[in-house]
Motif scaffolding. Structure first.
Motif, PDB file in Angstrom:
ATOM      1  N   VAL A   1      -9.875  -8.840   2.600  1.00 19.72           N
ATOM      2  CA  VAL A   1      -9.527  -8.710   4.293  1.00 19.72           C
ATOM      3  C   VAL A   1      -8.606  -8.240   4.273  1.00 19.72           C
ATOM      4  O   VAL A   1      -7.683  -7.555   5.643  1.00 19.72           O
ATOM      5  CB  VAL A   1      -9.880  -9.488   5.070  1.00 19.72           C
ATOM      6  CG1 VAL A   1      -9.763  -9.475   6.345  1.00 19.72           C
ATOM      7  CG2 VAL A   1     -12.324 -10.255   5.192  1.00 19.72           C
ATOM      8  N   ASN A   2      -7.154  -8.845   4.058  1.00 19.67           N
ATOM      9  CA  ASN A   2      -5.803  -8.497   4.310  1.00 19.67           C
ATOM     10  C   ASN A   2      -5.629  -7.266   3.668  1.00 19.67           C
ATOM     11  O   ASN A   2      -4.592  -6.926   3.891  1.00 19.67           O
ATOM     12  CB  ASN A   2      -4.866  -9.829   3.363  1.00 19.67           C
ATOM     13  CG  ASN A   2      -4.380 -11.100   4.495  1.00 19.67           C
ATOM     14  OD1 ASN A   2      -5.265 -11.207   5.480  1.00 19.67           O
ATOM     15  ND2 ASN A   2      -5.179 -12.203   3.890  1.00 19.67           N
ATOM     16  N   THR A   3      -6.147  -7.298   2.946  1.00 16.14           N
ATOM     17  CA  THR A   3      -5.432  -5.859   1.985  1.00 16.14           C
ATOM     18  C   THR A   3      -6.267  -4.983   2.460  1.00 16.14           C
ATOM     19  O   THR A   3      -5.814  -3.767   3.056  1.00 16.14           O
ATOM     20  CB  THR A   3      -6.209  -5.770   0.009  1.00 16.14           C
ATOM     21  OG1 THR A   3      -6.067  -6.326  -0.553  1.00 16.14           O
ATOM     22  CG2 THR A   3      -5.682  -4.216  -0.244  1.00 16.14           C
ATOM     23  N   LEU A   4      -7.611  -4.492   3.031  1.00 14.00           N
ATOM     24  CA  LEU A   4      -8.705  -3.650   4.467  1.00 14.00           C
ATOM     25  C   LEU A   4      -7.930  -3.496   5.593  1.00 14.00           C
ATOM     26  O   LEU A   4      -7.843  -2.256   5.888  1.00 14.00           O
ATOM     27  CB  LEU A   4      -9.636  -4.446   3.819  1.00 14.00           C
ATOM     28  CG  LEU A   4     -10.907  -4.205   2.775  1.00 14.00           C
ATOM     29  CD1 LEU A   4     -12.146  -4.731   2.368  1.00 14.00           C
ATOM     30  CD2 LEU A   4     -11.175  -2.664   2.058  1.00 14.00           C
ATOM     31  N   ARG A   5      -7.268  -4.440   5.724  1.00 14.74           N
ATOM     32  CA  ARG A   5      -6.689  -3.853   6.323  1.00 14.74           C
ATOM     33  C   ARG A   5      -5.435  -3.966   7.501  1.00 14.74           C
ATOM     34  O   ARG A   5      -4.711  -3.141   8.413  1.00 14.74           O
ATOM     35  CB  ARG A   5      -6.806  -5.321   7.814  1.00 14.74           C
ATOM     36  CG  ARG A   5      -5.601  -6.742   7.221  1.00 14.74           C
ATOM     37  CD  ARG A   5      -5.089  -8.276   8.192  1.00 14.74           C
ATOM     38  NE  ARG A   5      -5.086  -7.931   9.381  1.00 14.74           N
ATOM     39  CZ  ARG A   5      -3.739  -8.776   9.481  1.00 14.74           C
ATOM     40  NH1 ARG A   5      -3.556  -9.756   8.565  1.00 14.74           N
ATOM     41  NH2 ARG A   5      -3.750  -8.760  10.735  1.00 14.74           N
ATOM     42  N   ARG A   6      -4.980  -2.785   6.285  1.00 12.65           N
ATOM     43  CA  ARG A   6      -3.343  -2.515   6.050  1.00 12.65           C
ATOM     44  C   ARG A   6      -3.820  -0.869   5.732  1.00 12.65           C
ATOM     45  O   ARG A   6      -3.472   0.266   5.822  1.00 12.65           O
ATOM     46  CB  ARG A   6      -2.285  -2.688   4.944  1.00 12.65           C
ATOM     47  CG  ARG A   6      -2.105  -4.278   5.641  1.00 12.65           C
ATOM     48  CD  ARG A   6      -1.138  -4.559   4.668  1.00 12.65           C
ATOM     49  NE  ARG A   6      -0.554  -5.952   4.705  1.00 12.65           N
ATOM     50  CZ  ARG A   6      -1.251  -7.151   4.318  1.00 12.65           C
ATOM     51  NH1 ARG A   6      -2.947  -7.274   4.371  1.00 12.65           N
ATOM     52  NH2 ARG A   6      -0.536  -8.511   4.691  1.00 12.65           N
ATOM     53  N   ARG A   7      -5.452  -0.733   5.485  1.00 12.16           N
ATOM     54  CA  ARG A   7      -6.173   0.706   5.197  1.00 12.16           C
ATOM     55  C   ARG A   7      -6.093   1.757   6.499  1.00 12.16           C
ATOM     56  O   ARG A   7      -6.625   0.789   7.917  1.00 12.16           O
ATOM     57  CB  ARG A   7      -6.897   0.690   4.117  1.00 12.16           C
ATOM     58  CG  ARG A   7      -6.872   0.122   2.877  1.00 12.16           C
ATOM     59  CD  ARG A   7      -8.418   0.125   1.967  1.00 12.16           C
ATOM     60  NE  ARG A   7      -7.939   0.244   1.066  1.00 12.16           N
ATOM     61  CZ  ARG A   7      -9.223   0.846   0.317  1.00 12.16           C
ATOM     62  NH1 ARG A   7     -10.351   0.641   0.679  1.00 12.16           N
ATOM     63  NH2 ARG A   7      -9.113   1.009  -1.149  1.00 12.16           N
ATOM     64  N   ARG A   8      -5.762   2.673   6.306  1.00 12.78           N
ATOM     65  CA  ARG A   8      -6.002   3.618   7.577  1.00 12.78           C
ATOM     66  C   ARG A   8      -7.599   4.515   7.786  1.00 12.78           C
ATOM     67  O   ARG A   8      -8.144   5.054   8.387  1.00 12.78           O
ATOM     68  CB  ARG A   8      -5.300   4.610   8.060  1.00 12.78           C
ATOM     69  CG  ARG A   8      -3.676   4.246   7.868  1.00 12.78           C
ATOM     70  CD  ARG A   8      -2.881   5.033   8.968  1.00 12.78           C
ATOM     71  NE  ARG A   8      -1.392   4.461   9.656  1.00 12.78           N
ATOM     72  CZ  ARG A   8      -1.546   3.765  10.702  1.00 12.78           C
ATOM     73  NH1 ARG A   8      -2.081   3.684  11.484  1.00 12.78           N
ATOM     74  NH2 ARG A   8      -0.676   3.059  11.249  1.00 12.78           N
ATOM     75  N   LYS A   9      -7.788   4.614   6.342  1.00 11.13           N
ATOM     76  CA  LYS A   9      -9.599   4.701   5.858  1.00 11.13           C
ATOM     77  C   LYS A   9      -9.767   3.938   4.818  1.00 11.13           C
ATOM     78  O   LYS A   9      -9.027   3.894   4.253  1.00 11.13           O
ATOM     79  CB  LYS A   9      -9.011   6.670   6.213  1.00 11.13           C
ATOM     80  CG  LYS A   9      -8.411   6.751   5.208  1.00 11.13           C
ATOM     81  CD  LYS A   9      -8.514   8.256   4.595  1.00 11.13           C
ATOM     82  CE  LYS A   9      -7.809   8.385   3.834  1.00 11.13           C
ATOM     83  NZ  LYS A   9      -7.880  10.425   3.218  1.00 11.13           N
TER      84      LYS A   9
ATOM     85  N   ALA B   1      -4.585  -2.218  11.032  1.00 11.52           N
ATOM     86  CA  ALA B   1      -3.930  -0.531  10.654  1.00 11.52           C
ATOM     87  C   ALA B   1      -4.234   0.340  11.420  1.00 11.52           C
ATOM     88  O   ALA B   1      -4.267   0.912  12.353  1.00 11.52           O
ATOM     89  CB  ALA B   1      -3.026  -0.217   9.688  1.00 11.52           C
ATOM     90  N   VAL B   2      -5.785   0.599  12.095  1.00 10.25           N
ATOM     91  CA  VAL B   2      -6.465   1.169  12.570  1.00 10.25           C
ATOM     92  C   VAL B   2      -7.367  -0.338  12.901  1.00 10.25           C
ATOM     93  O   VAL B   2      -8.152  -0.040  12.791  1.00 10.25           O
ATOM     94  CB  VAL B   2      -7.141   2.298  12.285  1.00 10.25           C
ATOM     95  CG1 VAL B   2      -6.160   3.167  11.473  1.00 10.25           C
ATOM     96  CG2 VAL B   2      -8.905   1.786  10.919  1.00 10.25           C
TER      97      VAL B   2
END
Length: 108
Positions: free
Chosen positions: A99-107, A24-25
């Protein structure tokens, strides 16, 4: 006189991979290193998810799992915590899910 003991063989690195992933970022990197003994059992591993946009500390390592220093542990945004020993396949599954959860985060 030859020693009757066999020399212990060093673990063999069987996996050394890096892959870029969209996040996401910023862009992320997944790193996987695996060492096996002569019987094919995983004896050492290092998994890392790197994204400098999510976390700039610890060389950008947002998440990591490894068993360096003889004990399994988890790295998350600069912190280290012990984790229970588990088969490598289970550790890898947990890592990929996180990782699949974290990569969708913006922060964080």
């Amino acid at each position: 006189m030859a020693s009757a003991r066999k020399k212990a063989r060093k673990p063999i690195k069987v996996t050394d991979e890096m892959a870029a992933i969209r996040c996401a970022v910023g862009d992320g990197i997944i790193r996987e290193e695996v060492w096996e003994d002569v019987g094919g059992a995983v004896v050492r591993y290092n998994l890392a998810f790197i994204n400098f946009e999510l976390f700039a500390g610890d060389n950008g390592r947002v998440l990591g799992y490894d068993n360096a220093h003889g004990r399994p542990h988890r790295h998350f945004a600069g912190t280290i915590e012990p984790v229970e020993s588990a088969p490598y396949t289970k550790v890898l599954e947990r890592f990929i899910a996180e990782v699949n959860t974290l990569r969708r985060r913006r922060k964080l």
